[in-house]
Scaffold this motif. Structure first.
Motif, PDB file in Angstrom:
ATOM      1  N   LEU A 156       0.829  -1.202   0.000  1.00  0.00           N
ATOM      2  CA  LEU A 156       0.000   0.000   0.000  1.00  0.00           C
ATOM      3  C   LEU A 156       0.868   1.258   0.000  1.00  0.00           C
ATOM      4  CD1 LEU A 156      -3.013   0.864   0.244  1.00  0.00           C
ATOM      5  CD2 LEU A 156      -2.578   1.147   2.685  1.00  0.00           C
ATOM      6  N   ALA A 157       1.923   1.258   0.821  1.00  0.00           N
ATOM      7  CA  ALA A 157       2.815   2.414   0.896  1.00  0.00           C
ATOM      8  C   ALA A 157       3.467   2.653  -0.461  1.00  0.00           C
ATOM      9  CB  ALA A 157       3.870   2.192   1.971  1.00  0.00           C
ATOM     10  N   GLY A 158       3.886   1.575  -1.128  1.00  0.00           N
ATOM     11  CA  GLY A 158       4.505   1.685  -2.459  1.00  0.00           C
ATOM     12  C   GLY A 158       3.578   2.384  -3.436  1.00  0.00           C
ATOM     13  N   ILE A 159       2.319   1.940  -3.443  1.00  0.00           N
ATOM     14  CA  ILE A 159       1.339   2.531  -4.360  1.00  0.00           C
ATOM     15  C   ILE A 159       1.148   4.012  -4.042  1.00  0.00           C
ATOM     16  CG2 ILE A 159      -1.095   2.471  -5.075  1.00  0.00           C
ATOM     17  CD1 ILE A 159      -0.990  -0.574  -4.491  1.00  0.00           C
ATOM     18  N   LEU A 160       1.041   4.318  -2.759  1.00  0.00           N
ATOM     19  CA  LEU A 160       0.819   5.714  -2.356  1.00  0.00           C
ATOM     20  C   LEU A 160       2.005   6.598  -2.763  1.00  0.00           C
ATOM     21  CD1 LEU A 160      -0.873   5.286   1.141  1.00  0.00           C
ATOM     22  CD2 LEU A 160      -1.913   6.108  -0.974  1.00  0.00           C
ATOM     23  N   ILE A 161       3.210   6.080  -2.618  1.00  0.00           N
ATOM     24  CA  ILE A 161       4.403   6.853  -2.988  1.00  0.00           C
ATOM     25  C   ILE A 161       4.366   7.184  -4.476  1.00  0.00           C
ATOM     26  CG2 ILE A 161       6.918   6.731  -3.284  1.00  0.00           C
ATOM     27  CD1 ILE A 161       6.936   5.087  -0.625  1.00  0.00           C
ATOM     28  N   LEU A 162       4.069   6.163  -5.270  1.00  0.00           N
ATOM     29  CA  LEU A 162       3.970   6.387  -6.718  1.00  0.00           C
ATOM     30  C   LEU A 162       2.934   7.464  -7.022  1.00  0.00           C
ATOM     31  CD1 LEU A 162       4.154   2.897  -8.449  1.00  0.00           C
ATOM     32  CD2 LEU A 162       5.703   4.852  -8.676  1.00  0.00           C
TER      33      LEU A 162
ATOM     34  N   ILE B 283       4.229  10.928  -6.137  1.00  0.00           N
ATOM     35  CA  ILE B 283       5.256  11.398  -7.070  1.00  0.00           C
ATOM     36  C   ILE B 283       4.620  11.842  -8.385  1.00  0.00           C
ATOM     37  CG2 ILE B 283       7.219  10.694  -8.514  1.00  0.00           C
ATOM     38  CD1 ILE B 283       8.069   8.874  -6.201  1.00  0.00           C
ATOM     39  N   ILE B 284       3.755  10.970  -8.914  1.00  0.00           N
ATOM     40  CA  ILE B 284       3.122  11.301 -10.197  1.00  0.00           C
ATOM     41  C   ILE B 284       2.296  12.576 -10.086  1.00  0.00           C
ATOM     42  CG2 ILE B 284       1.406  10.527 -11.901  1.00  0.00           C
ATOM     43  CD1 ILE B 284       2.446   7.659 -11.287  1.00  0.00           C
ATOM     44  N   ARG B 285       1.555  12.671  -8.957  1.00  0.00           N
ATOM     45  CA  ARG B 285       0.712  13.837  -8.776  1.00  0.00           C
ATOM     46  C   ARG B 285       1.536  15.124  -8.735  1.00  0.00           C
ATOM     47  NH1 ARG B 285      -3.146  14.899  -3.657  1.00  0.00           N
ATOM     48  NH2 ARG B 285      -1.079  15.097  -2.747  1.00  0.00           N
ATOM     49  N   SER B 286       2.695  15.068  -8.053  1.00  0.00           N
ATOM     50  CA  SER B 286       3.481  16.295  -7.913  1.00  0.00           C
ATOM     51  C   SER B 286       4.082  16.738  -9.245  1.00  0.00           C
ATOM     52  CB  SER B 286       4.574  16.114  -6.867  1.00  0.00           C
ATOM     53  OG  SER B 286       5.506  15.181  -7.351  1.00  0.00           O
ATOM     54  N   PHE B 287       4.184  15.780 -10.229  1.00  0.00           N
ATOM     55  CA  PHE B 287       4.646  16.171 -11.567  1.00  0.00           C
ATOM     56  C   PHE B 287       3.613  17.004 -12.298  1.00  0.00           C
ATOM     57  CE2 PHE B 287       7.794  12.505 -11.714  1.00  0.00           C
ATOM     58  CZ  PHE B 287       8.878  13.369 -11.633  1.00  0.00           C
ATOM     59  N   PHE B 288       2.338  16.660 -12.138  1.00  0.00           N
ATOM     60  CA  PHE B 288       1.302  17.280 -12.951  1.00  0.00           C
ATOM     61  C   PHE B 288       0.605  18.443 -12.272  1.00  0.00           C
ATOM     62  CE2 PHE B 288       1.777  13.023 -14.679  1.00  0.00           C
ATOM     63  CZ  PHE B 288       1.968  13.315 -16.007  1.00  0.00           C
TER      64      PHE B 288
END
Ligand code: UDP
Ligand code: MG
Length: 308
Positions: A242-248, A251-256
């Protein structure tokens, strides 16, 4: 052939003579099968006149024996002591309060004659018991059978007739944390189940409060299943993924999107949840560790004060 009857007693002064009377109603059956009988009352540190009642019986009938503990060690210890002291080729154990009807003995014996090593009893109903207690008891057996490889039968009593080799098998299990229902199932052998209607306690009061039964059920789980440990590891894996998914996601959100500090409330929820789960898992490990600690100390299961 000798049959040993083991009777654990804790504050059962009224039931001691009463039990003897009821048991000896089987006398014709004992003579018919030419069975010698010894009755071992195991006094589990009673504070009432249980010991003197047994001594009175012993004076009348020397087939009555007494093992008296230095303090209350619990029924499981009393059962073990009884097994150790029993000289019989066959051993049966019964509660002193006559909830294990001695009138069932001839039926049980007939199965021994058929070649079974062990004849166990279960009550088919829980008449006269508080409904909430029955409900939790049923839940416990369901759960236990899911998480443990050992067969533990719902409604099973400790009332069992066993041949010498089963007794020796049980004696070879010298563990300190004794959960008899599990131990009987674990040793196996050909077992015949006899069913009977629940009988209410003859005299005196039950020694088990709801809370003590609850603690006893936890002991049973720790003694006969390692599933809680596995659950702890699974929860660990689950939260890692779950933590792995949340990290991804972050990260993706902060790009866009440019979105620095929202979401701190949900952060606190997540931290609380995960630290709660961690404490729970440590607690589970702690339970097993505590049991291991007691086991490693290798203390005696009981201490004898008096013996006849
Ligand atoms: N008993 C014992 N030590 C204890 C508690 C109980 O030897 O610490 C004995 C008690 O005297 C009785 C049997 O175990 O012969 C069953 O106890 P009880 O009838 O109180 O339990 P219940 O039938 O209500 O489950
Ligand atoms: Mg009882």
């Amino acid at each position: 052939m000798l049959l040993s009857v083991i009777v654990p007693c804790y504050n059962e002064e009224e039931n001691v003579p009463y039990f003897y009377e009821e048991l000896m109603k089987n006398e014709p059956f004992f003579t018919e099968k030419s069975l010698d009988v010894e009755v071992i009352y195991v006094d589990d540190g009673s504070k009432d006149a249980t010991v003197s009642e047994v001594k009175k019986l012993h004076e009348k009938d020397n087939r009555v024996r007494l093992v008296s503990f230095s303090r209350n060690f619990g029924k499981e210890s009393a059962i073990y002591a009884g097994f150790q002291k029993a000289k019989g080729d066959y051993v049966v154990m019964m509660d002193a309060d006559l909830q294990d009807p001695p009138s069932l003995l001839p039926t049980m014996w007939s199965y021994i004659e058929e070649g079974y090593d062990s004849v166990a009893t279960r009550r088919v109903n829980r008449k006269g018991e508080p409904p909430i207690r029955s409900f939790f008891a049923r839940m416990f057996y369901k759960l236990m059978n899911k998480i443990s490889k050992t067969d533990i039968v719902d409604g099973a009593r400790d009332y069992r007739l066993m041949s010498r080799r089963v007794v020796d098998a049980i004696l070879s299990m010298g563990e300190y944390n004794r959960f008899s229902k599990g131990i009987f199932g674990w040793v196996g052998y050909e077992t015949k189940w006899v069913e009977f209607e629940n009988v209410e306690r003859a005299k005196g009061e039950t020694k088990w409060s709801f809370w003590s039964l609850f603690m006893y059920s936890l002991e049973g789980i720790v003694a006969f299943s390692t599933a809680p440990l596995a659950i702890a590891s699974f929860m660990g894996i689950f939260f890692c993924v779950l933590a792995g998914i949340l990290i991804l996601f972050v990260i993706i959100r902060s790009f866009f999107w440019d979105d620095p500090t929202t979401g701190w409330q949900s952060m606190i929820c997540i931290i609380s949840l995960i630290s709660g789960v961690q404490l729970l898992c440590i607690g589970i490990i702690g339970q097993y560790l505590a049991k291991t600690y007691l086991e490693v100390k290798n203390r005696p299961i009981y201490l004898i004060k008096d013996e006849l």
